[in-house]
Design an enzyme around this catalytic site. Structure first.
Site, PDB file in Angstrom:
ATOM      1  N   HIS A 131       1.071  -1.277   0.077  1.00 53.51           N
ATOM      2  CA  HIS A 131      -0.015  -0.153  -0.010  1.00 53.51           C
ATOM      3  C   HIS A 131       0.933   0.940   0.199  1.00 53.51           C
ATOM      4  O   HIS A 131       0.489   2.287  -0.658  1.00 53.51           O
ATOM      5  CB  HIS A 131      -0.867   0.080   1.153  1.00 53.51           C
ATOM      6  CG  HIS A 131      -1.971  -1.020   1.300  1.00 53.51           C
ATOM      7  ND1 HIS A 131      -2.098  -1.784   2.527  1.00 53.51           N
ATOM      8  CD2 HIS A 131      -3.002  -1.434   0.436  1.00 53.51           C
ATOM      9  CE1 HIS A 131      -3.388  -2.397   2.202  1.00 53.51           C
ATOM     10  NE2 HIS A 131      -3.681  -2.431   1.015  1.00 53.51           N
ATOM     11  N   LYS A 139     -15.806  -7.957   4.899  1.00 58.76           N
ATOM     12  CA  LYS A 139     -14.474  -8.509   5.249  1.00 58.76           C
ATOM     13  C   LYS A 139     -13.995  -8.894   6.600  1.00 58.76           C
ATOM     14  O   LYS A 139     -12.987  -9.294   6.901  1.00 58.76           O
ATOM     15  CB  LYS A 139     -13.294  -7.545   4.456  1.00 58.76           C
ATOM     16  CG  LYS A 139     -13.285  -7.576   3.152  1.00 58.76           C
ATOM     17  CD  LYS A 139     -11.762  -7.005   2.562  1.00 58.76           C
ATOM     18  CE  LYS A 139     -11.958  -7.133   1.006  1.00 58.76           C
ATOM     19  NZ  LYS A 139     -10.635  -6.437   0.479  1.00 58.76           N
ATOM     20  N   ARG A 191      -1.936  -6.400  -8.645  1.00 52.73           N
ATOM     21  CA  ARG A 191      -1.076  -7.560  -8.418  1.00 52.73           C
ATOM     22  C   ARG A 191      -1.469  -8.665  -9.313  1.00 52.73           C
ATOM     23  O   ARG A 191      -2.520  -9.149  -9.167  1.00 52.73           O
ATOM     24  CB  ARG A 191      -0.924  -8.133  -6.861  1.00 52.73           C
ATOM     25  CG  ARG A 191      -0.744  -6.925  -5.808  1.00 52.73           C
ATOM     26  CD  ARG A 191      -1.341  -7.451  -4.484  1.00 52.73           C
ATOM     27  NE  ARG A 191      -2.746  -7.262  -4.560  1.00 52.73           N
ATOM     28  CZ  ARG A 191      -3.462  -7.292  -3.407  1.00 52.73           C
ATOM     29  NH1 ARG A 191      -2.866  -7.377  -2.099  1.00 52.73           N
ATOM     30  NH2 ARG A 191      -4.762  -6.962  -3.476  1.00 52.73           N
ATOM     31  N   SER A 220      -2.777  -7.913   2.613  1.00 48.92           N
ATOM     32  CA  SER A 220      -3.236  -7.729   3.986  1.00 48.92           C
ATOM     33  C   SER A 220      -3.615  -9.220   4.590  1.00 48.92           C
ATOM     34  O   SER A 220      -3.535  -9.692   5.737  1.00 48.92           O
ATOM     35  CB  SER A 220      -4.332  -6.795   4.334  1.00 48.92           C
ATOM     36  OG  SER A 220      -3.797  -5.387   3.606  1.00 48.92           O
TER      37      SER A 220
HETATM   38  P1  ADP Z   1      -9.504  -3.681  -1.041  1.00 48.82           P
HETATM   39  O1  ADP Z   1     -10.429  -4.280  -0.150  1.00 48.82           O
HETATM   40  O2  ADP Z   1     -10.283  -2.208  -1.930  1.00 48.82           O
HETATM   41  O3  ADP Z   1      -9.193  -4.566  -2.187  1.00 48.82           O
HETATM   42  P2  ADP Z   1      -7.101  -3.320   0.030  1.00 48.82           P
HETATM   43  O4  ADP Z   1      -6.721  -2.578   1.257  1.00 48.82           O
HETATM   44  O5  ADP Z   1      -6.853  -4.813   0.125  1.00 48.82           O
HETATM   45  O6  ADP Z   1      -8.562  -2.745  -0.516  1.00 48.82           O
HETATM   46  O7  ADP Z   1      -6.298  -2.628  -1.225  1.00 48.82           O
HETATM   47  C1  ADP Z   1      -6.236  -1.261  -1.664  1.00 48.82           C
HETATM   48  C2  ADP Z   1      -5.521  -1.240  -2.922  1.00 48.82           C
HETATM   49  O8  ADP Z   1      -4.351  -1.574  -2.956  1.00 48.82           O
HETATM   50  C3  ADP Z   1      -6.128  -2.252  -4.100  1.00 48.82           C
HETATM   51  O9  ADP Z   1      -6.123  -1.488  -5.421  1.00 48.82           O
HETATM   52  C4  ADP Z   1      -5.146  -3.539  -3.846  1.00 48.82           C
HETATM   53  O10 ADP Z   1      -5.125  -4.120  -5.136  1.00 48.82           O
HETATM   54  C5  ADP Z   1      -3.911  -2.542  -3.843  1.00 48.82           C
HETATM   55  N1  ADP Z   1      -2.634  -3.354  -3.387  1.00 48.82           N
HETATM   56  C6  ADP Z   1      -2.587  -4.051  -1.979  1.00 48.82           C
HETATM   57  N2  ADP Z   1      -1.367  -4.426  -1.807  1.00 48.82           N
HETATM   58  C7  ADP Z   1      -0.849  -4.167  -2.827  1.00 48.82           C
HETATM   59  C8  ADP Z   1       0.618  -4.781  -3.417  1.00 48.82           C
HETATM   60  N3  ADP Z   1       1.281  -5.421  -2.491  1.00 48.82           N
HETATM   61  N4  ADP Z   1       0.943  -4.377  -4.750  1.00 48.82           N
HETATM   62  C9  ADP Z   1       0.086  -3.574  -5.477  1.00 48.82           C
HETATM   63  N5  ADP Z   1      -1.202  -3.133  -5.013  1.00 48.82           N
HETATM   64  C10 ADP Z   1      -1.564  -3.705  -3.791  1.00 48.82           C
END
Ligand code: ADP
Length: 165
Positions: A22, A46, A95, A133
């Protein structure tokens, strides 16, 4: 003189917890806009480890040293949130193939809802790509070390949360 409008981007996510992936996306995204607003979603579906208030505090603490970035909670349609913040861009991290289908569909539907706001996909540093996460929580629950995936502050938050359980 022409009116100069700031280019505003929003970066929505659950951040349960915030990872180095993030943070990398935030750093990259910040270069593309004048102002970046991080939107922390409630996302009760979630069943998060941290409440939205805790995640808001966590993200705010981790970006404290970065200029022109703010953090807000949102509990509405993403497009309404982006509109409210005056954003022209929605930033999402991508990803590998796992994210693609969902992101593709969401961006497509959001385009139909509001064609003036573009979704921009960013790739994290190759070393940070696999971080999710969900896996950070799983590793921590089984007693594994998560220090390579999150900041020291977040690692402490997770340890504290698991100790209380
Ligand atoms: P959501 O519930 O919207 O998926 P997240 O907190 O899981 O929220 O992720 C927020 C954003 O960050 C999403 O677009 C996700 O794809 C991106 N993201 C999370 N981890 C990574 C990573 N390691 N590399 C690239 N993008 C990431």
């Amino acid at each position: 003189m022409m009116a100069v409008r700031d280019r505003v981007g929003v970066y929505p996510g659950t951040f349960d917890p915030m990872t180095l992936g993030h943070l990398d996306i935030i750093r990259r995204g910040a270069h593309l806009v004048d102002r970046l607003v991080i939107g922390v979603t409630t996302n009760p579906s979630k069943s998060p480890m941290f409440t939205v208030a805790e995640r808001l505090r966590m993200v705010t603490r981790e970006i404290a040293a970065m200029p022109s970035i703010s953090v807000v909670e949102f509990d509405s349609l993403l497009m309404d949130f982006a509109e409210r913040e005056g954003a022209s861009l929605i930033l999402r991290g991508l990803r590998a193939v796992a994210d693609f289908e969902y992101e593709y569909q969401m961006a497509g539907m959001n385009q139909q809802l509001n064609d003036r706001i573009e979704t921009v996909f960013l790739m994290a540093d190759v070393s940070l790509q696999p971080i999710a996460s969900k896996l950070v929580k799983e590793i921590a629950r089984y007693g594994g070390a998560i220090e390579k995936f999150v900041t020291p502050g977040v690692a402490a938050d997770v340890a504290e949360r698991l100790a209380r359980k």
